[in-house]
Design a protein around this motif. Structure first.
Motif, PDB file in Angstrom:
ATOM      1  N   PRO A 168     -44.634  -3.828   8.477  1.00 53.59           N
ATOM      2  CA  PRO A 168     -45.221  -3.858   7.134  1.00 53.59           C
ATOM      3  C   PRO A 168     -46.659  -3.360   7.089  1.00 53.59           C
ATOM      4  O   PRO A 168     -47.065  -2.761   6.107  1.00 53.59           O
ATOM      5  CB  PRO A 168     -45.134  -5.341   6.741  1.00 53.59           C
ATOM      6  CG  PRO A 168     -44.027  -5.894   7.594  1.00 53.59           C
ATOM      7  CD  PRO A 168     -44.092  -5.147   8.892  1.00 53.59           C
ATOM      8  N   ALA A 169     -47.413  -3.615   8.122  1.00 51.97           N
ATOM      9  CA  ALA A 169     -48.829  -3.245   8.090  1.00 51.97           C
ATOM     10  C   ALA A 169     -49.166  -2.118   9.050  1.00 51.97           C
ATOM     11  O   ALA A 169     -50.331  -1.823   9.296  1.00 51.97           O
ATOM     12  CB  ALA A 169     -49.692  -4.467   8.409  1.00 51.97           C
ATOM     13  N   THR A 170     -48.152  -1.447   9.585  1.00 45.33           N
ATOM     14  CA  THR A 170     -48.384  -0.398  10.575  1.00 45.33           C
ATOM     15  C   THR A 170     -48.703   0.915   9.878  1.00 45.33           C
ATOM     16  O   THR A 170     -47.908   1.400   9.066  1.00 45.33           O
ATOM     17  CB  THR A 170     -47.153  -0.208  11.476  1.00 45.33           C
ATOM     18  OG1 THR A 170     -46.785  -1.460  12.040  1.00 45.33           O
ATOM     19  CG2 THR A 170     -47.435   0.802  12.574  1.00 45.33           C
ATOM     20  N   PRO A 171     -49.839   1.569  10.166  1.00 47.55           N
ATOM     21  CA  PRO A 171     -50.144   2.873   9.551  1.00 47.55           C
ATOM     22  C   PRO A 171     -49.412   3.993  10.269  1.00 47.55           C
ATOM     23  O   PRO A 171     -49.074   3.884  11.443  1.00 47.55           O
ATOM     24  CB  PRO A 171     -51.653   2.992   9.721  1.00 47.55           C
ATOM     25  CG  PRO A 171     -51.947   2.218  10.958  1.00 47.55           C
ATOM     26  CD  PRO A 171     -50.970   1.061  10.998  1.00 47.55           C
ATOM     27  N   TRP A 172     -49.192   5.086   9.535  1.00 52.90           N
ATOM     28  CA  TRP A 172     -48.452   6.184  10.159  1.00 52.90           C
ATOM     29  C   TRP A 172     -49.283   6.930  11.195  1.00 52.90           C
ATOM     30  O   TRP A 172     -48.751   7.711  11.997  1.00 52.90           O
ATOM     31  CB  TRP A 172     -47.914   7.143   9.115  1.00 52.90           C
ATOM     32  CG  TRP A 172     -48.904   7.749   8.161  1.00 52.90           C
ATOM     33  CD1 TRP A 172     -49.204   7.330   6.928  1.00 52.90           C
ATOM     34  CD2 TRP A 172     -49.706   8.920   8.392  1.00 52.90           C
ATOM     35  NE1 TRP A 172     -50.137   8.129   6.324  1.00 52.90           N
ATOM     36  CE2 TRP A 172     -50.463   9.142   7.216  1.00 52.90           C
ATOM     37  CE3 TRP A 172     -49.876   9.810   9.467  1.00 52.90           C
ATOM     38  CZ2 TRP A 172     -51.373  10.189   7.089  1.00 52.90           C
ATOM     39  CZ3 TRP A 172     -50.761  10.862   9.329  1.00 52.90           C
ATOM     40  CH2 TRP A 172     -51.506  11.039   8.151  1.00 52.90           C
ATOM     41  N   SER A 173     -50.578   6.658  11.211  1.00 52.56           N
ATOM     42  CA  SER A 173     -51.414   7.302  12.240  1.00 52.56           C
ATOM     43  C   SER A 173     -51.011   6.872  13.641  1.00 52.56           C
ATOM     44  O   SER A 173     -51.263   7.582  14.631  1.00 52.56           O
ATOM     45  CB  SER A 173     -52.888   6.959  11.988  1.00 52.56           C
ATOM     46  OG  SER A 173     -53.096   5.550  12.002  1.00 52.56           O
ATOM     47  N   VAL A 174     -50.384   5.697  13.744  1.00 50.48           N
ATOM     48  CA  VAL A 174     -49.889   5.225  15.046  1.00 50.48           C
ATOM     49  C   VAL A 174     -48.849   6.183  15.594  1.00 50.48           C
ATOM     50  O   VAL A 174     -48.833   6.496  16.799  1.00 50.48           O
ATOM     51  CB  VAL A 174     -49.311   3.795  14.903  1.00 50.48           C
ATOM     52  CG1 VAL A 174     -48.638   3.357  16.200  1.00 50.48           C
ATOM     53  CG2 VAL A 174     -50.402   2.809  14.519  1.00 50.48           C
TER      54      VAL A 174
ATOM     55  N   THR B 288     -44.931   9.504   2.441  1.00 48.77           N
ATOM     56  CA  THR B 288     -43.749   9.103   1.678  1.00 48.77           C
ATOM     57  C   THR B 288     -42.652   8.583   2.587  1.00 48.77           C
ATOM     58  O   THR B 288     -42.047   7.530   2.331  1.00 48.77           O
ATOM     59  CB  THR B 288     -43.230  10.301   0.869  1.00 48.77           C
ATOM     60  OG1 THR B 288     -44.251  10.760  -0.028  1.00 48.77           O
ATOM     61  CG2 THR B 288     -41.998   9.933   0.066  1.00 48.77           C
ATOM     62  N   GLU B 289     -42.371   9.316   3.684  1.00 52.50           N
ATOM     63  CA  GLU B 289     -41.302   8.901   4.589  1.00 52.50           C
ATOM     64  C   GLU B 289     -41.643   7.609   5.325  1.00 52.50           C
ATOM     65  O   GLU B 289     -40.764   6.785   5.597  1.00 52.50           O
ATOM     66  CB  GLU B 289     -40.994  10.024   5.588  1.00 52.50           C
ATOM     67  CG  GLU B 289     -40.441  11.295   4.962  1.00 52.50           C
ATOM     68  CD  GLU B 289     -39.125  11.050   4.235  1.00 52.50           C
ATOM     69  OE1 GLU B 289     -38.405  10.088   4.601  1.00 52.50           O
ATOM     70  OE2 GLU B 289     -38.816  11.805   3.305  1.00 52.50           O
ATOM     71  N   TRP B 290     -42.934   7.435   5.616  1.00 56.18           N
ATOM     72  CA  TRP B 290     -43.356   6.210   6.313  1.00 56.18           C
ATOM     73  C   TRP B 290     -43.126   4.980   5.418  1.00 56.18           C
ATOM     74  O   TRP B 290     -42.626   3.949   5.879  1.00 56.18           O
ATOM     75  CB  TRP B 290     -44.826   6.338   6.698  1.00 56.18           C
ATOM     76  CG  TRP B 290     -45.312   5.262   7.635  1.00 56.18           C
ATOM     77  CD1 TRP B 290     -46.036   4.176   7.316  1.00 56.18           C
ATOM     78  CD2 TRP B 290     -45.095   5.200   9.041  1.00 56.18           C
ATOM     79  NE1 TRP B 290     -46.295   3.415   8.430  1.00 56.18           N
ATOM     80  CE2 TRP B 290     -45.716   4.033   9.514  1.00 56.18           C
ATOM     81  CE3 TRP B 290     -44.430   6.019   9.950  1.00 56.18           C
ATOM     82  CZ2 TRP B 290     -45.700   3.659  10.845  1.00 56.18           C
ATOM     83  CZ3 TRP B 290     -44.419   5.647  11.280  1.00 56.18           C
ATOM     84  CH2 TRP B 290     -45.041   4.469  11.713  1.00 56.18           C
ATOM     85  N   GLN B 291     -43.464   5.083   4.165  1.00 55.21           N
ATOM     86  CA  GLN B 291     -43.257   3.966   3.232  1.00 55.21           C
ATOM     87  C   GLN B 291     -41.768   3.700   3.021  1.00 55.21           C
ATOM     88  O   GLN B 291     -41.350   2.540   2.924  1.00 55.21           O
ATOM     89  CB  GLN B 291     -43.941   4.260   1.899  1.00 55.21           C
ATOM     90  CG  GLN B 291     -45.458   4.260   2.004  1.00 55.21           C
ATOM     91  CD  GLN B 291     -46.117   4.444   0.651  1.00 55.21           C
ATOM     92  OE1 GLN B 291     -45.462   4.434  -0.380  1.00 55.21           O
ATOM     93  NE2 GLN B 291     -47.429   4.618   0.662  1.00 55.21           N
ATOM     94  N   ARG B 292     -40.964   4.757   2.970  1.00 53.66           N
ATOM     95  CA  ARG B 292     -39.523   4.549   2.837  1.00 53.66           C
ATOM     96  C   ARG B 292     -38.971   3.842   4.065  1.00 53.66           C
ATOM     97  O   ARG B 292     -38.137   2.935   3.958  1.00 53.66           O
ATOM     98  CB  ARG B 292     -38.813   5.895   2.625  1.00 53.66           C
ATOM     99  CG  ARG B 292     -37.297   5.741   2.439  1.00 53.66           C
ATOM    100  CD  ARG B 292     -36.587   7.065   2.285  1.00 53.66           C
ATOM    101  NE  ARG B 292     -36.927   7.709   1.027  1.00 53.66           N
ATOM    102  CZ  ARG B 292     -37.605   8.817   0.920  1.00 53.66           C
ATOM    103  NH1 ARG B 292     -38.035   9.439   2.018  1.00 53.66           N
ATOM    104  NH2 ARG B 292     -37.883   9.346  -0.252  1.00 53.66           N
ATOM    105  N   ALA B 293     -39.433   4.264   5.273  1.00 54.91           N
ATOM    106  CA  ALA B 293     -38.972   3.627   6.511  1.00 54.91           C
ATOM    107  C   ALA B 293     -39.404   2.167   6.565  1.00 54.91           C
ATOM    108  O   ALA B 293     -38.676   1.302   7.089  1.00 54.91           O
ATOM    109  CB  ALA B 293     -39.503   4.398   7.717  1.00 54.91           C
ATOM    110  N   GLN B 294     -40.607   1.846   6.059  1.00 59.87           N
ATOM    111  CA  GLN B 294     -41.042   0.446   6.020  1.00 59.87           C
ATOM    112  C   GLN B 294     -40.133  -0.393   5.129  1.00 59.87           C
ATOM    113  O   GLN B 294     -39.810  -1.540   5.459  1.00 59.87           O
ATOM    114  CB  GLN B 294     -42.488   0.371   5.510  1.00 59.87           C
ATOM    115  CG  GLN B 294     -43.531   0.787   6.537  1.00 59.87           C
ATOM    116  CD  GLN B 294     -44.938   0.747   5.980  1.00 59.87           C
ATOM    117  OE1 GLN B 294     -45.159   1.019   4.790  1.00 59.87           O
ATOM    118  NE2 GLN B 294     -45.903   0.428   6.839  1.00 59.87           N
TER     119      GLN B 294
END
Length: 501
Positions: A462-468, A352-358
């Motif tokens: 935009p295309a960076t996954p949070w696993s990074v 959720t936080e990763w999508q908000r940050a994007q």
């Protein structure tokens, strides 16, 4: 996209709250609807009760009016016959006994009716139906004499109750006119008040019911219950009496002259010489209705109380179930040993936080924390001591993370993760050092327990996954381990790791 656990819980809590509100509203609407129906029924019952009482009282008024009007009319015909016969010139030379017989042959002999008398223009008694030689009597100062003398068109005049011929009576009188239309005296007759007493005794009338007989001048000539202070009183200025004398039939609500009791008053026909007004106390009119209203009110109160009790019970059950589900939800996303968020909830939170940050192009920081030499500590002091060590580290972490969006979780085994939305790498490093320092301080009495912390902060594309982000923080943790443990290392943006003591 998987919703965060907190969001799912908020939605579920909202649904429970909405269900409780809908339940309360539906039950309140049900009670109000039932109350409206009962109220409508009670209003209809009241109207029907009033209408029945009016009809009953109108029938009583009509019965009394018929008897009184019939007797007044009969007596008036006798007076009119005397007036008509006295106007005949043929009777001028007739002897007094024959004149007496001619004039009074139609006179009534009822026990409550007085003898008809004739007074000349000076007010002196000239003829009396009861005797050929009437005693001297003068009535020129009486109201009934003056009315006819001064007003030729009065017709039948009914006096106030007065003492006449030895008893309380009302005097009925008509004017005698000369051939040219001048005043030539009056013809009078009396109806004793005892007639009205006998009439009332023959009728079934409630103890607190009132019957008043009025003239068209608004004077009470008789009343039941009898009261000398009321009989003969002029009530023409009372609004209800004005309405009575102005309309042929109807009713009004008023208070008694002597007792102030609110009553319904009804009259049936005001076109007759005397008007009969019947009054019944409102408390008697509505007594049966009031009992029914109390009964329905009690039923409605019991129903409302039952509904209120059921509502409270159901709301409590809903709240209890909601709390139980909340507790189950918390247990499902909480690590049972440390009390921190478990891995499942952490994954949902970082998503959720990763999508908000994007969307907002803000940084997301992550701390990966690992207990140093945990396996050796566990082997040396036992699993229970190892569990206490993990609990102590979790307390230090929870004590250092306070923001609403932060998420501290047990990542697995002796490894912890702290999600810090909106923080740069070096701001996150400050938090990491705070945690490390607290653990170090706490471990003074715990045989030297320490932690290593890897810190990373990324503004996601935009295309960076949070696993990074997890990978970067994990590499920083390995760097901290490799650098001697009990330290925090921040991962650089170039993927090269810099050591921070």
């Amino acid at each position: 996209m998987e919703l965060s656990t907190a969001l799912r819980w908020r939605r579920r809590a909202f649904r429970w709250q909405l269900s409780a509100k809908l339940l309360v509203i539906s039950l309140v609407v049900t009670v109000l609807a039932f109350s409206a129906v009962c109220g409508s029924v009670l209003l209809d019952m009241r109207r029907n009760t009033e209408e029945l009482a009016r009809q009953t009282m109108e029938n009583l008024s009509a019965t009394i009016d018929a008897d009184v009007s019939r007797n007044v009319e009969f007596y008036d015909k006798s007076l009119q016959a005397v007036v008509k016969n006295l106007a005949l010139p043929e009777l001028a030379d007739v002897s007094k006994p024959i004149l007496q017989l001619i004039l009074f042959d139609r006179a009534t002999t009822a026990p409550h009716f007085g003898a008809i008398q004739v007074f000349d223009a000076a007010g002196n008694l000239s003829l009396d139906a009861s005797t050929l030689k009437p005693p001297p009597e003068r009535r020129d100062d009486e109201e009934f004499f003056k009315v006819h003398r001064d007003n030729p068109d009065v017709g039948l005049f009914i006096s106030r109750p007065m003492l006449y011929q030895g008893g309380y009576s009302i005097v009925l009188s008509r004017r005698l006119a000369t051939p040219s239309g001048g005043f030539n005296g009056i013809v009078v007759g009396t109806i004793r008040l005892g007639y009205f007493h006998d009439l009332f005794r023959r009728l079934r009338i409630g103890e607190q019911d009132v019957v008043s007989i009025l003239t068209h001048n608004g004077v009470i000539i008789m009343r039941r219950p009898f009261d000398l202070d009321v009989v003969g009183k002029d009530v023409s200025n009372i609004a209800g009496v004005i309405k009575t004398l102005g309309q042929r039939s109807g009713w009004f609500s008023g208070v008694g002259l002597d007792d102030g009791t609110p009553r319904m008053y009804v009259w049936s026909d005001s076109s007759h010489p005397l008007v009969v007004l019947v009054g019944k106390p409102w408390r008697n009119v509505l007594s049966l209705w009031r009992k029914e209203a109390i009964r329905l009110g009690a039923i409605l109160l019991v129903l409302a109380s039952f509904v209120a009790g059921v509502t409270i019970f159901l709301i409590r059950e809903i709240d209890r179930r909601a709390r139980a589900e909340q507790r189950l939800e918390e247990l499902s996303v909480t690590d049972p040993l440390t009390g921190l968020t478990n891995r499942r909830k952490f994954d949902a939170a970082i998503e959720t936080e990763w999508q908000r940050a994007q969307r907002q192009q803000t940084p997301v920081a992550l701390l990966m924390i690992d207990a140093d030499h945990f396996k050796g500590y566990n082997d040396s002091f036992g699993h229970q001591a190892g569990d206490q060590m993990l609990i102590g580290i979790a307390v230090c972490i929870a004590d250092s993370v306070h923001r609403a969006g932060d998420c501290a979780a047990r990542f697995g085994g002796e490894e912890f993760a702290v999600l810090l939305p909106g923080l740069s790498a070096y701001a996150a490093l400050s938090v990491a050092e705070t945690i490390r320092g607290k653990v170090e301080q706490w471990s003074i009495d715990q045989t030297g327990v320490t932690i290593s912390v890897g810190t990373a902060s990324i503004t996601p594309g935009p295309a960076t996954p949070w696993s990074v982000l997890v990978e970067a923080a994990d590499k920083a943790l390995y760097a901290a381990k490799a650098s001697g443990r009990n330290r925090s290392v921040v991962a650089s943006s170039t993927r090269e790791l810099s050591l921070v003591a």
